[in-house]
Design an enzyme around this catalytic site. Structure first.
Site, short mmCIF file in Angstrom:
data_model
loop_
_atom_site.label_atom_id
_atom_site.label_comp_id
_atom_site.label_asym_id
_atom_site.label_seq_id
_atom_site.Cartn_x
_atom_site.Cartn_y
_atom_site.Cartn_z
N TYR A 1 0.83 -1.20 0.00
CA TYR A 1 0.00 0.00 0.00
C TYR A 1 0.87 1.25 0.00
O TYR A 1 2.04 1.22 0.37
CB TYR A 1 -0.98 0.01 1.18
CG TYR A 1 -0.38 0.35 2.53
CD1 TYR A 1 -0.36 1.67 3.00
CD2 TYR A 1 0.15 -0.65 3.35
CE1 TYR A 1 0.17 1.99 4.24
CE2 TYR A 1 0.69 -0.34 4.60
CZ TYR A 1 0.70 0.98 5.04
OH TYR A 1 1.23 1.29 6.27
N CYS A 2 0.26 2.35 -0.45
CA CYS A 2 0.90 3.68 -0.39
C CYS A 2 -0.19 4.67 -0.01
O CYS A 2 -0.90 4.44 0.96
CB CYS A 2 1.60 4.01 -1.71
SG CYS A 2 0.52 3.98 -3.17
N GLN A 3 -0.34 5.76 -0.73
CA GLN A 3 -1.41 6.72 -0.44
C GLN A 3 -2.69 6.36 -1.16
O GLN A 3 -3.77 6.40 -0.59
CB GLN A 3 -0.98 8.14 -0.80
CG GLN A 3 -2.03 9.22 -0.57
CD GLN A 3 -2.39 9.42 0.90
OE1 GLN A 3 -1.61 9.10 1.80
NE2 GLN A 3 -3.58 9.96 1.15
#
Length: 274
Positions: free
Chosen positions: A227-229
């Site tokens: 995951y990231c933003q």
């Protein structure tokens, strides 16, 4: 049907198959930028075509029917090996390929370095508006490649599941706050996605990637949630892990824009998991 190209291709490899009926090239680009310059024969799709938003959450996965329509409108074919590229550091093209993968289309490649790599190789570009695509692209959602908030909450304490946060160190630590709350998912390991690339912005050699992965205690026996933003950068890390032979990999559409904007999700802002 076996893959015609490796998961990451360089400009010369792609140029060698231009005109091959079994290969489709698609630019993840705005119609106006595509019009100015694109790889010969490439189709066009915009990032907004295959992602969804529900403010303040971005980067969600549209439902299968919507995606089938979008990919059909772009002219993609189920029998083709699809190569995607962008001019945005590979994250948008990676997100398209992640989406295709979890919708059952596994014959995919990323042009390593995107349009800039093609230009640096001195290869031909063409101009003109997007083609009017028309196909009947079928999708089949693969749940094993997708982690939503509910799935993550149910597996927070599962020792067989690991969480890979590929945002910057300040985002991970909660000092760079891009949602209602900053921090990271408990137990998540931080590996800035830029560490997967060399100084030229292209994928590092396999031996270097394996070293980076090892230094961050990422183990193939775990099911790894990326995951990231908003699941752009982490779509790239998803592909990298696939490239390295990890076979239990998930992406989190919505990512921190979903988790960090929820009011009741557990959050850590310590650095002991990095």
């Amino acid at each position: 049907m076996s893959a015609k190209l490796p998961l990451f291709v360089d400009a010369e490899q792609l140029n060698a198959v231009i005109g091959d009926a079994d290969v489709q090239i698609i630019a993840v680009d705005s119609a106006s930028d595509y019009d100015r310059a694109h790889i010969p024969g490439a189709l066009q799709i915009a990032i907004s075509d295959f992602t969804a938003s529900a403010a303040p959450v971005a980067g969600l996965l549209p439902d299968a029917r919507q995606l089938a329509d979008v990919f059909s409108d772009a002219g993609l074919r189920n029998d083709a090996h699809i190569v995607a590229y962008d001019r945005a550091g590979d994250s948008q093209a990676a997100r398209l390929l992640y989406t295709l993968d979890v919708m059952g289309h596994e014959r995919i490649s990323l042009l390593d370095g995107g349009l800039s790599a093609w230009h640096e190789a001195g290869l031909a570009l063409e101009s003109g508006p997007p083609q009017a695509g028309a196909s009947a692209f079928n999708v089949e959602r693969r749940a094993e490649g997708i982690a939503d908030r509910g799935w993550i909450e149910a597996h927070l304490d599962d020792p067989d599941v690991a969480f890979l946060d590929v945002r910057s160190a300040p985002e991970y630590a909660g000092t760079d706050v891009r949602s209602a709350r900053g921090g990271h998912i408990p137990r998540a390991t931080n590996l800035d996605w830029n560490l997967l690339k060399g100084p030229d912005g292209r994928l590092r050699p396999r031996t270097e990637l394996l070293q980076v992965i090892s230094e961050h205690d990422i183990e193939s026996e775990h099911e790894i949630v990326n995951y990231c933003q908003s699941h752009m950068r982490s779509s790239y890390s998803y592909l990298v892990l696939k490239y390295l032979g990890f076979d239990k990999v998930r992406g989190y559409p919505g990512a921190w824009s979903d988790w960090g904007n929820a009011t009741d999700t557990p959050i850590s802002d310590t650095l002991d998991a990095s």
